[in-house]
Design a protein around this motif. Structure first.
Motif, PDB file in Angstrom:
ATOM      1  N   GLN A  74       0.827  -1.206   0.000  1.00 38.92           N
ATOM      2  CA  GLN A  74       0.000   0.000   0.000  1.00 38.92           C
ATOM      3  C   GLN A  74       0.858   1.251   0.000  1.00 38.92           C
ATOM      4  O   GLN A  74       0.567   2.223  -0.709  1.00 38.92           O
ATOM      5  N   GLN A  78       0.985   4.298  -2.910  1.00 32.82           N
ATOM      6  CA  GLN A  78       0.822   5.715  -2.578  1.00 32.82           C
ATOM      7  C   GLN A  78       2.045   6.531  -2.979  1.00 32.82           C
ATOM      8  O   GLN A  78       1.919   7.659  -3.455  1.00 32.82           O
ATOM      9  N   ARG A 109       2.162   9.719  -5.655  1.00 27.23           N
ATOM     10  CA  ARG A 109       2.767  11.027  -5.343  1.00 27.23           C
ATOM     11  C   ARG A 109       3.799  11.400  -6.406  1.00 27.23           C
ATOM     12  O   ARG A 109       3.865  12.558  -6.838  1.00 27.23           O
ATOM     13  N   ASN A 126      -3.047  12.432  -6.079  1.00 28.75           N
ATOM     14  CA  ASN A 126      -3.361  12.282  -4.668  1.00 28.75           C
ATOM     15  C   ASN A 126      -3.190  10.818  -4.251  1.00 28.75           C
ATOM     16  O   ASN A 126      -3.813   9.929  -4.838  1.00 28.75           O
ATOM     17  N   ASN A 154      -4.417   9.250  -1.954  1.00 27.91           N
ATOM     18  CA  ASN A 154      -5.647   8.674  -1.415  1.00 27.91           C
ATOM     19  C   ASN A 154      -6.614   8.217  -2.505  1.00 27.91           C
ATOM     20  O   ASN A 154      -7.747   7.819  -2.205  1.00 27.91           O
ATOM     21  N   THR A 166      -6.384   5.608  -4.332  1.00 31.19           N
ATOM     22  CA  THR A 166      -6.127   4.197  -4.656  1.00 31.19           C
ATOM     23  C   THR A 166      -7.396   3.387  -4.891  1.00 31.19           C
ATOM     24  O   THR A 166      -7.374   2.404  -5.642  1.00 31.19           O
ATOM     25  N   ASN A 167      -8.502   3.771  -4.277  1.00 33.08           N
ATOM     26  CA  ASN A 167      -9.738   2.990  -4.399  1.00 33.08           C
ATOM     27  C   ASN A 167     -10.678   3.503  -5.492  1.00 33.08           C
ATOM     28  O   ASN A 167     -11.807   3.014  -5.620  1.00 33.08           O
TER      29      ASN A 167
END
Length: 351
Positions: free
Chosen positions: A141, A145, A149, A154, A156, A158-159
């Motif tokens: 994870q 991320q 970057r 962003n 966040n 990922t989903n």
């Protein structure tokens, strides 16, 4: 804003050769035509030095993307060698090829078609990591991320799914996936041609930043010489399955040796309205011939404004040899002739 506004690439010291392509062929058999084949790549040779960007340009149908897929072993070569760090990719199979592929990645042209719509962004980026068993759990994870970057997204996200992103953002996701395995060489297959011109420069600048940060080597495929000049150290021009000219990017724009290169350059719009009004683009006759049955001799002679026909152009295939400045090679019996004429008559755009 056009891609031409991207930051010019800075000159850098380049290392020894990382990729050497030697007399590569890729023919696709055509069923029902008595053994005929599409000669997509037909005897191509060049090299790329570590840390540089080689731009590969030409019209649609010239074989650029097929060559990129042969280099990354997505297509099997019909002949020739692709030497990556001294190992012939065309001869490798199984586990050995799998290991080489960690170092050879590709960014595809269409960010809408190259991402699986059923997978989340995190799953797409993690796919190479999962295939090689390089990260699990929390480490996996964090790596996803980190890659988001790095490409300016962003972490966040990922989903989320690909349809929730713009074309430029999708291409950034594709770049993040290509970076996941820490490759040495990335084939960029027209990575900005499907994007709005306002986004093209952003992606080019991102690729340049990543190259500096991770010491990447690029083969940057495009059909637009105005785009590749900002990211490339050298430029190779391809026509109907063959390389017709290779030179330093400044030499290509300052004094092209092949008439096809001159014609491509003359089609680039000039931002000065007065110069543009007085400029005369070099016309090319007809359409690009079929790669199933390419012309004899020089393949460009059927469209070339300086071809001697009947004569040497239609009968003898010109070799790719030194013409012009040091390091510049061209495959033309009358190399430099149209360039000298164009410099005074058609006002080719300067860099």
């Amino acid at each position: 804003m056009k891609a031409a506004e991207a930051r010019p690439s800075t000159e850098r010291r380049v290392d020894p050769v990382i990729l050497r392509v030697e007399n590569v062929y890729k023919h696709f058999p055509v069923g029902g035509l008595g053994g005929a084949a599409v000669r997509a790549v037909d005897g191509v040779s060049f090299e790329i030095r570590r840390g540089e960007t080689l731009g590969l340009v030409g019209e649609s149908g010239s074989g650029k993307s097929t060559l990129g897929r042969v280099i990354t072993a997505l297509h099997l070569a019909s002949g020739g060698s692709v030497l990556f760090e001294g190992k012939d990719v065309t001869k490798l199979r199984g586990g050995k090829l799998r290991q080489i592929r960690r170092q050879l990645q590709i960014i595809f042209q269409d960010p809408f078609a190259s991402l699986d719509p059923r997978m989340t962004v995190g799953e797409i980026i993690a796919e190479p990591l999962d295939n090689y068993g390089l990260a699990r759990g929390r480490q996996r994870q964090l790596r996803i991320q980190e890659l988001l970057r790095v490409v300016g997204l962003n972490p966040n996200f990922t989903n989320r799914y690909p349809h929730e992103f713009s074309g430029g953002q999708r291409q950034r996701i594709g770049i993040a996936k290509a970076l996941a395995l820490n490759p040495s060489l990335i084939v960029c297959d027209e990575p900005v041609s499907a994007l709005d011109v306002s986004i093209q420069a952003q992606i080019i600048n991102l690729l340049q930043d990543l190259q500096r940060e991770f010491n990447l080597t690029y083969l940057f495929i495009a059909h637009d010489l105005a785009v590749v000049r900002h990211i490339s150290n050298r430029i190779a021009v391809m026509y109907l399955g063959k390389i017709v000219e290779i030179a330093d990017r400044m030499d290509i724009y300052d004094r092209p040796q092949h008439p096809y290169t001159s014609a491509l350059l003359s089609s680039i719009p000039v931002p000065d309205p007065r110069r543009e009004a007085n400029r005369e683009p070099i016309p090319l006759k007809g359409e690009i011939p079929s790669p199933v049955n390419p012309p004899s001799g020089c393949r460009f002679h059927t469209r070339c404004p300086i071809a001697r026909a009947p004569g040497v152009c239609s009968e003898v295939e010109p070799p790719l040899v030194a013409h012009g400045r040091p390091g510049q090679v061209a495959a033309c019996h009358f190399a430099g002739e149209l360039s000298a004429r164009s410099a005074t008559e058609t006002h080719l755009p300067s860099v």
